[in-house]
Scaffold this motif. Structure first.
Motif, PDB file in Angstrom:
ATOM      1  N   LYS A 103       0.840  -1.204   0.000  1.00 16.28           N
ATOM      2  CA  LYS A 103       0.000   0.000   0.000  1.00 16.28           C
ATOM      3  C   LYS A 103       0.873   1.251   0.000  1.00 16.28           C
ATOM      4  O   LYS A 103       0.496   2.278  -0.572  1.00 16.28           O
ATOM      5  CB  LYS A 103      -0.941  -0.019   1.199  1.00 16.28           C
ATOM      6  CG  LYS A 103      -2.045  -1.065   1.058  1.00 16.28           C
ATOM      7  CD  LYS A 103      -3.063  -0.982   2.175  1.00 16.28           C
ATOM      8  CE  LYS A 103      -4.048  -2.139   2.156  1.00 16.28           C
ATOM      9  NZ  LYS A 103      -5.059  -2.055   1.090  1.00 16.28           N
ATOM     10  N   VAL A 141      -7.570   6.464   9.270  1.00 18.40           N
ATOM     11  CA  VAL A 141      -7.501   5.116   8.685  1.00 18.40           C
ATOM     12  C   VAL A 141      -6.071   4.595   8.767  1.00 18.40           C
ATOM     13  O   VAL A 141      -5.139   5.276   8.342  1.00 18.40           O
ATOM     14  CB  VAL A 141      -7.989   5.139   7.213  1.00 18.40           C
ATOM     15  CG1 VAL A 141      -7.993   3.741   6.625  1.00 18.40           C
ATOM     16  CG2 VAL A 141      -9.381   5.767   7.131  1.00 18.40           C
ATOM     17  N   LYS A 143      -3.510   1.424   7.824  1.00 17.40           N
ATOM     18  CA  LYS A 143      -3.432   0.266   6.920  1.00 17.40           C
ATOM     19  C   LYS A 143      -2.077  -0.425   7.045  1.00 17.40           C
ATOM     20  O   LYS A 143      -1.040   0.228   6.919  1.00 17.40           O
ATOM     21  CB  LYS A 143      -3.604   0.722   5.461  1.00 17.40           C
ATOM     22  CG  LYS A 143      -4.917   1.449   5.204  1.00 17.40           C
ATOM     23  CD  LYS A 143      -5.110   1.778   3.731  1.00 17.40           C
ATOM     24  CE  LYS A 143      -6.494   2.383   3.516  1.00 17.40           C
ATOM     25  NZ  LYS A 143      -6.793   2.637   2.106  1.00 17.40           N
ATOM     26  N   VAL A 153      -6.957  -3.200   7.302  1.00 19.86           N
ATOM     27  CA  VAL A 153      -7.385  -1.801   7.331  1.00 19.86           C
ATOM     28  C   VAL A 153      -8.249  -1.554   8.562  1.00 19.86           C
ATOM     29  O   VAL A 153      -9.250  -2.232   8.760  1.00 19.86           O
ATOM     30  CB  VAL A 153      -8.175  -1.436   6.052  1.00 19.86           C
ATOM     31  CG1 VAL A 153      -8.705  -0.018   6.129  1.00 19.86           C
ATOM     32  CG2 VAL A 153      -7.286  -1.608   4.830  1.00 19.86           C
ATOM     33  N   GLU A 185      -3.856   7.310   6.872  1.00 17.25           N
ATOM     34  CA  GLU A 185      -4.423   8.277   5.932  1.00 17.25           C
ATOM     35  C   GLU A 185      -5.722   8.890   6.413  1.00 17.25           C
ATOM     36  O   GLU A 185      -6.397   8.378   7.302  1.00 17.25           O
ATOM     37  CB  GLU A 185      -4.581   7.662   4.536  1.00 17.25           C
ATOM     38  CG  GLU A 185      -5.621   6.590   4.421  1.00 17.25           C
ATOM     39  CD  GLU A 185      -5.727   6.035   3.002  1.00 17.25           C
ATOM     40  OE1 GLU A 185      -4.723   5.998   2.271  1.00 17.25           O
ATOM     41  OE2 GLU A 185      -6.835   5.638   2.628  1.00 17.25           O
ATOM     42  N   GLU A 186      -6.020   9.964   5.783  1.00 14.25           N
ATOM     43  CA  GLU A 186      -7.236  10.747   6.010  1.00 14.25           C
ATOM     44  C   GLU A 186      -8.463   9.872   5.763  1.00 14.25           C
ATOM     45  O   GLU A 186      -8.485   9.070   4.821  1.00 14.25           O
ATOM     46  CB  GLU A 186      -7.144  11.919   5.012  1.00 14.25           C
ATOM     47  CG  GLU A 186      -8.381  12.614   4.631  1.00 14.25           C
ATOM     48  CD  GLU A 186      -8.210  13.411   3.304  1.00 14.25           C
ATOM     49  OE1 GLU A 186      -9.046  14.276   3.081  1.00 14.25           O
ATOM     50  OE2 GLU A 186      -7.274  13.146   2.510  1.00 14.25           O
ATOM     51  N   PHE A 187      -9.485  10.031   6.577  1.00 18.40           N
ATOM     52  CA  PHE A 187     -10.742   9.313   6.402  1.00 18.40           C
ATOM     53  C   PHE A 187     -11.565  10.011   5.321  1.00 18.40           C
ATOM     54  O   PHE A 187     -11.772  11.218   5.370  1.00 18.40           O
ATOM     55  CB  PHE A 187     -11.517   9.298   7.728  1.00 18.40           C
ATOM     56  CG  PHE A 187     -12.870   8.666   7.623  1.00 18.40           C
ATOM     57  CD1 PHE A 187     -13.014   7.287   7.563  1.00 18.40           C
ATOM     58  CD2 PHE A 187     -14.021   9.457   7.574  1.00 18.40           C
ATOM     59  CE1 PHE A 187     -14.273   6.702   7.458  1.00 18.40           C
ATOM     60  CE2 PHE A 187     -15.282   8.875   7.474  1.00 18.40           C
ATOM     61  CZ  PHE A 187     -15.408   7.501   7.417  1.00 18.40           C
ATOM     62  N   LEU A 188     -12.024   9.237   4.339  1.00 19.57           N
ATOM     63  CA  LEU A 188     -12.815   9.810   3.250  1.00 19.57           C
ATOM     64  C   LEU A 188     -14.272   9.410   3.395  1.00 19.57           C
ATOM     65  O   LEU A 188     -14.569   8.272   3.771  1.00 19.57           O
ATOM     66  CB  LEU A 188     -12.309   9.293   1.894  1.00 19.57           C
ATOM     67  CG  LEU A 188     -10.873   9.634   1.514  1.00 19.57           C
ATOM     68  CD1 LEU A 188     -10.514   8.925   0.213  1.00 19.57           C
ATOM     69  CD2 LEU A 188     -10.704  11.143   1.364  1.00 19.57           C
ATOM     70  N   GLU A 192     -18.485   3.928  -2.333  1.00 20.98           N
ATOM     71  CA  GLU A 192     -17.404   3.220  -3.029  1.00 20.98           C
ATOM     72  C   GLU A 192     -17.881   2.594  -4.332  1.00 20.98           C
ATOM     73  O   GLU A 192     -19.039   2.206  -4.458  1.00 20.98           O
ATOM     74  CB  GLU A 192     -16.845   2.114  -2.120  1.00 20.98           C
ATOM     75  CG  GLU A 192     -16.026   2.677  -0.980  1.00 20.98           C
ATOM     76  CD  GLU A 192     -15.467   1.582  -0.079  1.00 20.98           C
ATOM     77  OE1 GLU A 192     -14.782   0.684  -0.601  1.00 20.98           O
ATOM     78  OE2 GLU A 192     -15.722   1.640   1.133  1.00 20.98           O
ATOM     79  N   LYS A 214     -18.624  -4.519   1.227  1.00 18.51           N
ATOM     80  CA  LYS A 214     -17.539  -5.099   2.031  1.00 18.51           C
ATOM     81  C   LYS A 214     -17.953  -5.498   3.435  1.00 18.51           C
ATOM     82  O   LYS A 214     -17.460  -6.477   3.972  1.00 18.51           O
ATOM     83  CB  LYS A 214     -16.375  -4.106   2.110  1.00 18.51           C
ATOM     84  CG  LYS A 214     -15.659  -3.959   0.769  1.00 18.51           C
ATOM     85  CD  LYS A 214     -14.170  -3.733   0.909  1.00 18.51           C
ATOM     86  CE  LYS A 214     -13.453  -3.989  -0.399  1.00 18.51           C
ATOM     87  NZ  LYS A 214     -13.008  -2.792  -1.079  1.00 18.51           N
ATOM     88  N   ASN A 224     -15.357  -5.661   8.047  1.00 16.57           N
ATOM     89  CA  ASN A 224     -15.192  -5.874   6.614  1.00 16.57           C
ATOM     90  C   ASN A 224     -14.922  -7.341   6.303  1.00 16.57           C
ATOM     91  O   ASN A 224     -14.333  -8.073   7.095  1.00 16.57           O
ATOM     92  CB  ASN A 224     -14.042  -5.023   6.080  1.00 16.57           C
ATOM     93  CG  ASN A 224     -14.520  -3.655   5.613  1.00 16.57           C
ATOM     94  OD1 ASN A 224     -15.722  -3.402   5.554  1.00 16.57           O
ATOM     95  ND2 ASN A 224     -13.595  -2.793   5.272  1.00 16.57           N
ATOM     96  N   LEU A 282      -8.961   4.590  -3.273  1.00 18.11           N
ATOM     97  CA  LEU A 282      -8.693   3.972  -1.964  1.00 18.11           C
ATOM     98  C   LEU A 282      -7.557   2.979  -2.060  1.00 18.11           C
ATOM     99  O   LEU A 282      -6.756   2.844  -1.151  1.00 18.11           O
ATOM    100  CB  LEU A 282      -9.935   3.244  -1.454  1.00 18.11           C
ATOM    101  CG  LEU A 282     -11.127   4.096  -1.050  1.00 18.11           C
ATOM    102  CD1 LEU A 282     -12.315   3.197  -0.728  1.00 18.11           C
ATOM    103  CD2 LEU A 282     -10.779   4.968   0.143  1.00 18.11           C
ATOM    104  N   GLU A 283      -7.535   2.215  -3.131  1.00 17.51           N
ATOM    105  CA  GLU A 283      -6.534   1.155  -3.263  1.00 17.51           C
ATOM    106  C   GLU A 283      -6.538   0.660  -4.697  1.00 17.51           C
ATOM    107  O   GLU A 283      -7.464   0.919  -5.454  1.00 17.51           O
ATOM    108  CB  GLU A 283      -6.888  -0.029  -2.355  1.00 17.51           C
ATOM    109  CG  GLU A 283      -8.220  -0.669  -2.734  1.00 17.51           C
ATOM    110  CD  GLU A 283      -8.423  -2.089  -2.220  1.00 17.51           C
ATOM    111  OE1 GLU A 283      -7.467  -2.691  -1.707  1.00 17.51           O
ATOM    112  OE2 GLU A 283      -9.540  -2.599  -2.366  1.00 17.51           O
TER     113      GLU A 283
END
Ligand code: AMP
Ligand code: GLY
Length: 423
Positions: A103, A141, A143, A153, A185-188, A192, A214, A224, A282-283
């Motif tokens: 990641k 978040v 990961k 995650v 990372e920042e939460f979005l 999705e 998920k 998830n 996201l990924e």
């Protein structure tokens, strides 16, 4: 031509089902396959990690195309090995599959090539990670860097939870080597979508849009999972969002990978977070999504084999893909306890009744055969997938199939596709 599919889940069942329909194909093998796959192809008792065994098998049988389902063999270098031996194989090479396997790599690539994504930093030490958490605030978040089967995650809702997550990953052994680096990372916020495209490293051909589910429980509640259901098309991917996903995400990523000396060939899967007209990544995954693959391939009208061959041979120009107008919905039926420790060996009843429903196919994921009975053998057991003129019709048909099937402890979400209906 003989085709070998590597893998044995619902995604590979869908691939085998689609490939076997091609007039170019005389025989399909699947390693290791599963009982559902065994009804339309020959299962081969080789694991996905046994690269020398798979190569020897493909050579011995004169396999003309090998198609890799899961990520693990890609990151072990199955494509590199087969290519060294002059074999035609569909999938990302090892140095390109890193886009999923790390990641931190994926985030750094996105930053360098201006692919929209959440703000982030990478840490190997606990203290600076906690300082970063305190700077950004909650929710945040965390990961694990490496492959963690969808469980690496943590969306922390409190400082304590965030600190525990980084401490676990960095100083504990929660994820082994996969957790020796973390991305924070920042939460979005947003909705999705799964955006997949075939690419030879230059040309990019998108698949139809899709959306996964998920979380384990209805209303996106609970932990998830690998994915409890999916549908296509996904109305959240409007023409404007599609355009942005192609230009800002796919084009920049494919060009960036080429510029890095890691040409990307195969199917590239971007997990997108869509908020209004804004798209963030996201990924990335270096493979077809599971279960997204099931509804996507039921909707694919074109023969998939020429597309896979064109990618494997490095020239997708001139290829196009037609899709059925119908919608497709896949409801995953899971074993009792999944996504935690789950039951195995429960007899599955009603498969024949479900199979009798038109425009419906039951893809096997975690099943096994014992004493002539089909039993549960994995967390996600079946992907009941149906077509419909509308999403509503596909949902109703898929749940008719689900209603025909039962085993002790089974569970499934009852709201697959509900987000599409709301739009
Ligand atoms: P990933 O494996 O990176 O896709 O993360 C797994 C899931 O965690 C995603 O499908 C999202 O539901 C959620 N997630 C990951 N990153 C974020 C983020 N920055 N903000 C909100 N949710 C996220
Ligand atoms: N369904 C999500 C994935 O395949 O990663």
């Amino acid at each position: 031509m003989k085709v070998l599919v590597v893998g044995g889940g619902g995604r590979e069942h869908a691939l085998v089902w689609k490939i076997a329909q091609s007039p170019l194909v005389e025989k399909v093998y699947c390693a290791p396959g599963n009982p559902g796959i065994g009804t339309i192809a020959e299962n081969v008792p080789l694991t996905v990690e046994d690269l020398p065994g798979l190569l020897a098998f493909a050579k011995e049988k004169g396999v003309g195309l090998t198609v890799v389902g899961p990520e693990l063999p890609l990151s072990l270098g199955i494509v590199d090995l087969f290519e060294e031996h002059g074999m035609t194989i569909f999938g990302a090479r090892r140095n390109a599959a890193i886009i999923e396997a790390s990641k931190a790599f994926a985030k750094d690539l996105m930053k360098k090539y201006d692919v929209p994504t959440a703000a982030y930093e990478v840490f190997t030490e606990v203290e600076p990670a906690i300082a970063f958490i305190d700077r950004v605030g909650i929710p945040i978040v965390i990961k694990a860097d490496g492959l963690a089967a969808g469980k690496g995650v943590i969306i922390a809702q409190s400082r304590d939870e965030a600190v525990a997550a980084v401490t676990d990953m960095l100083s504990g052994n929660a994820f082994g080597a996969a957790g020796s680096r973390v991305v924070i990372e920042e939460f979005l916020v947003g909705e999705e979508a799964s955006f997949l495209a075939f690419t030879d490293g230059k040309t990019i051909i998108p698949l139809a849009s899709a959306q996964d589910h998920k979380a384990v429980f209805d209303g996106d509640q609970g932990p998830n999972t690998g994915g409890m259901g999916a549908y296509s098309p996904a109305p959240v991917v409007t023409p404007d969002i599609h355009e942005k996903a192609m230009t800002e995400v796919m084009r920049r990523t494919v060009d960036g990978m080429a510029a890095e000396g890691r040409p990307y060939r195969g199917v590239l899967y971007a997990g997108l977070m869509i908020d209004g007209d804004r798209v963030k990544t996201l990924e990335f995954n270096a493979r077809f999504g599971d279960p997204e693959c099931q509804p996507l391939l039921m909707r694919m009208k074109s023969d998939i084999v020429p597309v896979l061959l064109a990618v494997a041979k490095g020239d997708l120009s001139g290829v196009s893909i037609d899709w059925h107008d119908k919608a497709a919905v896949c409801v995953v039926m899971a074993a009792g306890g999944y996504p935690g420790d789950y039951r195995k060996g429960d007899e599955i009843k009603g498969l024949g009744d479900a199979a009798a429903i038109d425009d419906l196919y039951v893809f096997h994921a975690g099943t096994a055969e014992t004493d002539g009975k089909t039993v549960t053998a994995g967390g996600r057991v079946l992907g009941v997938t149906a077509l419909g003129v509308t999403v509503k019709e596909a949902i109703d048909r898929a749940y008719r199939g689900v209603g025909a099937i039962s085993w002790d402890g089974m569970h499934f979400r009852k709201d697959i596709g509900a987000k599409a209906l709301k739009r």
